[in-house]
Every structure is written in structure tokens, then in C-alpha cells.
Enzyme design. Structure first.
Site, mmCIF file in Angstrom:
data_model
loop_
_atom_site.group_PDB
_atom_site.id
_atom_site.type_symbol
_atom_site.label_atom_id
_atom_site.label_comp_id
_atom_site.label_asym_id
_atom_site.label_seq_id
_atom_site.Cartn_x
_atom_site.Cartn_y
_atom_site.Cartn_z
ATOM 1 N N TYR A 167 0.866 -1.191 0.000
ATOM 2 C CA TYR A 167 0.000 0.000 0.000
ATOM 3 C C TYR A 167 0.893 1.227 0.000
ATOM 4 O O TYR A 167 1.870 1.309 0.767
ATOM 5 C CB TYR A 167 -0.889 0.019 1.253
ATOM 6 C CG TYR A 167 -1.688 1.298 1.407
ATOM 7 C CD1 TYR A 167 -2.966 1.400 0.870
ATOM 8 C CD2 TYR A 167 -1.165 2.395 2.081
ATOM 9 C CE1 TYR A 167 -3.708 2.570 0.994
ATOM 10 C CE2 TYR A 167 -1.897 3.576 2.215
ATOM 11 C CZ TYR A 167 -3.161 3.656 1.672
ATOM 12 O OH TYR A 167 -3.883 4.809 1.792
ATOM 13 N N GLU A 191 -3.581 7.458 -3.861
ATOM 14 C CA GLU A 191 -3.577 6.180 -3.148
ATOM 15 C C GLU A 191 -3.369 5.046 -4.152
ATOM 16 O O GLU A 191 -4.136 4.914 -5.108
ATOM 17 C CB GLU A 191 -4.893 5.986 -2.400
ATOM 18 C CG GLU A 191 -4.922 4.745 -1.531
ATOM 19 C CD GLU A 191 -6.233 4.601 -0.777
ATOM 20 O OE1 GLU A 191 -6.197 4.452 0.453
ATOM 21 O OE2 GLU A 191 -7.301 4.650 -1.427
#
Length: 416
Positions: A138, A226
């Protein structure tokens, strides 16, 4: 009701300084932006018709593909189309299968945990090559209140809900402040890559991705980037597999290339119309339409309606510069919601003149042939003149001085 008020509370605080809508763009658009900065992704091409999906799938030259519905909402893979198709992400093994899935996706609404029961229309699909990740990570670049600057947030536990990861294992989250002027340096980026477990050449690739993500963030006035997941593939490549971008609306004047990507079909129609008229509007689920000036008064108005058992249909702040024409437009937006059973106007005339509001109310009531009950409370500048205008109009408009009695009446009329 509480969830509606919580939503309004957070959004109204932003509206108090002028309404903010942070632009989001589709995944296929995000891929193009990433690639333009040299950030590697799986090869991906969008299609807007079943035949185009067939042709695109055929152009890849192999059958290891994925088709993804392009809808601005999370949880697409677990969503359901109103056409009956389960899931907005599917493996594709042939051009024919790509066409078949596209036929069921395009023009249909995808319902996910983020869209609400109404879902969102799917106007495009994206065909992407399948790449097998050996590990998922991530990565995000965003503004941080604590450091009052930009940070790089990374975790070796990607491909899942990052909030859950942070709650269960805070140590799994690596946060690196970025100097706004100099950006993320190569040694800093490599340090993050090494902490995540990347080795040798893969660490270098990951570091370059981190550096370029910050470049996009700064160059394009992003509010967040993101990547979930960023993956290291079985053949040692580092790729951004999925991306979510947000951009600051205040920068629209200098980011016209980005804002030209806006897809208003993914937005609430009434909120789009309100934005055109410079109205701060947020649609809710209740039956009492609200027209107020000032975010604080709007929130208080909804609180009082709730106290008396009512449920607001919207947050609508006409601001201090409203004109009779603006008020009429606000009425049009309120009346477009068929769930609205009464309208409550609550105005404090400081900068705003009450007679302007009264003129707009009278004009809208006549021209729109208003049939639902209208409750008005006007206090402040030109209050007496406004009340006389309403009285002289002969229209069935219920006027009050007290907030409690006005709100209670609006609730009763909506329930009648």
C-alpha cells in the site's frame, strides 16, 4: 437520521469557508496520468461500447486480461449491477467474453457499499493485462495534519483495507514526511523501499515510483494519491495495480487538463446544478427541504428539525450574495426531489437582505406553481420589508419569528 446529520456536519464545516468538492477521476484516467510520469502499470485500455471492448481485448494479443467497470466508487469487485451481473471486476479469457461482460456492464448501474441503493452508471470499462503479484503493498501521498505537510504513507500489507491494517497493527504503517520544496529524495525513497522489504533492483524501482508520485501530487495540486495495491510481480517488476486520485477544486483554474476529466454522470445531479449556481448543496434522505444562509445556521436548522422529529432532505446554504434568481434556482433544486413534502426557509439577514430572499421566494412560488407547504423565518436586515412583501403577495406562505415553532410546523406539514 444520525448518519445524515454526521454527513452534513463534516461537509458543512467545509462549506463554511466555501463549498469544496474534491475531484476524483476514473481508474483508466489515473493510469494514463501515472504513465505520463513514468510510473509503471499493467497495460490498460478503456472502452465505451461492447464492440470496442472486443476490439481492445483482441489488440492485446493474448487472453490473460481483466475487465473493470469504470465507476467512481470503492468495492467494485463485490458490487452488483442492476442488470443482474454480480461484480464489477472479472477475469477475461477471450475478446468474445470481454464483449459479453461489457454488454452487461455498460449503461447499467453498479451498486456498491459506497454508492447507496441507487448505484452509479457505468459508461466505460477498462481492459487490463493480468499480472501475477508475488507481494502486494500500500502506498499513498497525502496531506497530514500532525506534520502540517505532505507525507508518504506505505505498508507491506497492501491489497486490503488500510484502515483495518492500521487499527490492528499500527507498526505496519510507515509514515515519511516530505519536504514540500525539495520533494522526496532518492535516499529517503530507498529507505522506505527497504523497510517494506524490497530488494536490489526492485527497491530502486519502488523508490522511483515514490518520488514520481510526489511529483504528481505537487504538480497537479492533488489532495491524495492512493495506490492499493502496488505489487512486485513474479518476474521482479514493481507495478501500480490500482490508483485513486483526488484533486483540489481551488486549483481548477490552473489544472484545466485534469479537471476536463471530470465525469458529472458519477455525481448527484442536484449537487451539480447547485454548483453551477454557486449554491452550497448536499442531498440527504429526508422530507423537509431546507434553504438557509450560512453553514452554521444550516446545521442548527437541521438539528432543530431533528429535535422535533423531522428529517432534512438537504443541506443548502445560499450564502451572503444570493439574489432573487439564485433563490428561485434553489427552489427548483429542492422541488426536483419528489421526497420533499415541505420547505423550511430560515434566513438571518446580516450581509444577506431579507427582502431579496422574500422577492425570490414569491417569484419562485408563483412561477413554479408551488404546491407543497412553505414555512419561512426571516430575521435581520430588511426584515420588516420582507414580511410585508410576503403578506402583500397573498400567497399561502406560513411565516414565523421563532425558530422552534417554525421548525415544528415544517415537520408537521411534511408528515401531513
Amino acid at each position: 437520521m444520525l448518519s445524515s446529520l454526521r454527513k452534513v456536519g463534516s461537509l458543512a464545516r467545509a462549506a463554511s469557508a466555501g463549498q469544496k468538492r474534491f475531484l476524483s477521476i476514473h481508474e483508466y484516467q489515473s493510469v494514463k496520468l501515472l504513465n505520463s510520469y513514468g510510473i509503471p502499470t499493467p497495460k490498460s485500455i478503456a472502452a465505451s461500447s461492447p464492440q470496442e471492448a472486443f476490439d481492445v481485448a483482441k489488440s492485446f494479443g493474448h487472453n490473460r486480461l481483466v475487465i473493470k467497470a469504470q465507476v467512481l466508487a470503492g468495492g467494485r469487485g463485490k458490487g452488483k449491477f442492476d442488470s443482474g451481473l454480480q461484480g464489477g471486476v472479472h477475469m477475461v479469457d477471450s475478446p468474445e467474453q470481454a464483449k459479453e461482460y461489457a454488454e452487461k456492464m455498460l449503461g447499467s448501474k453498479l451498486i456498491t457499499k459506497q454508492t447507496g441503493a441507487g448505484g452509479r452508471i457505468c459508461n466505460a470499462v477498462m481492459l487490463a493485462e493480468r499480472r501475477d503479484p508475488s507481494h502486494e503493498y500500500y502506498v499513498a501521498v497525502l496531506n497530514d495534519r500532525v506534520t502540517q505537510g505532505v507525507v508518504l504513507v506505505a505498508s507491506a500489507q497492501g491489497g486490503m483495507n488500510i484502515e483495518e491494517v492500521a487499527a490492528k497493527d499500527p507498526s505496519a504503517i510507515i509514515t515519511t514526511p516530505i519536504n514540500f520544496e525539495t520533494g522526496l529524495t532518492k535516499p529517503e525513497a530507498l529507505a522506505v523501499a527497504n523497510k517494506l522489504g524490497f530488494k536490489d533492483g526492485a527497491a530502486d524501482e519502488a523508490a522511483d515510483i515514490f518520488i514520481n508520485l510526489y511529483r504528481i501530487f505537487k504538480d497537479k495540486d492533488a489532495t491524495q494519491i492512493e495506490i492499493n495495491p502496488m505489487a512486485e510481480t513474479a518476474d521482479g517488476k514493481v507495478l501500480c495495480m490500482d490508483a485513486k486520485f483526488g484533486f483540489d477544486d481551488n486549483a481548477e483554474f490552473r489544472q484545466q487538463d485534469v479537471f476536463s476529466l471530470r465525469d458529472i454522470s458519477q455525481e448527484e445531479t442536484s449537487e451539480v446544478e447547485a454548483q453551477k449556481a454557486n449554491l452550497n448543496f448536499i442531498k440527504l434522505d429526508g422530507s423537509i427541504g431546507c434553504l438557509v444562509n450560512g453553514a452554521g445556521l444550516a446545521m442548527a436548522t437541521m438539528d432543530v428539525l431533528s429535535l422535533h422529529g423531522g428529517n432534512p432532505a438537504n443541506f443548502l446554504d445560499v450564502g451572503g450574495g444570493a439574489t432573487p434568481e439564485t433563490v428561485k434556482k434553489a427552489f427548483e433544486i429542492l422541488l426536483a426531489d419528489h421526497k420533499v413534502k415541505s420547505i423550511f426557509i430560515n434566513i438571518f439577514g446580516g450581509i444577506m437582505r431579507c427582502d431579496y430572499i422574500a422577492e425570490g421566494v414569491i417569484k419562485a412560488t408563483k412561477e413554479l406553481e408551488l404546491k407543497i407547504p412553505l414555512v419561512v423565518r426571516l430575521k435581520g436586515t430588511k426584515e420588516n420589508e420582507a414580511k410585508q412583501m410576503i403578506k402583500d403577495s397573498g400567497l399561502k406562505i406560513t411565516a414565523f419569528d421563532g425558530l422552534d415553532e417554525a421548525a415544528e410546523t415544517a415537520v408537521q406539514l411534511a408528515a401531513a
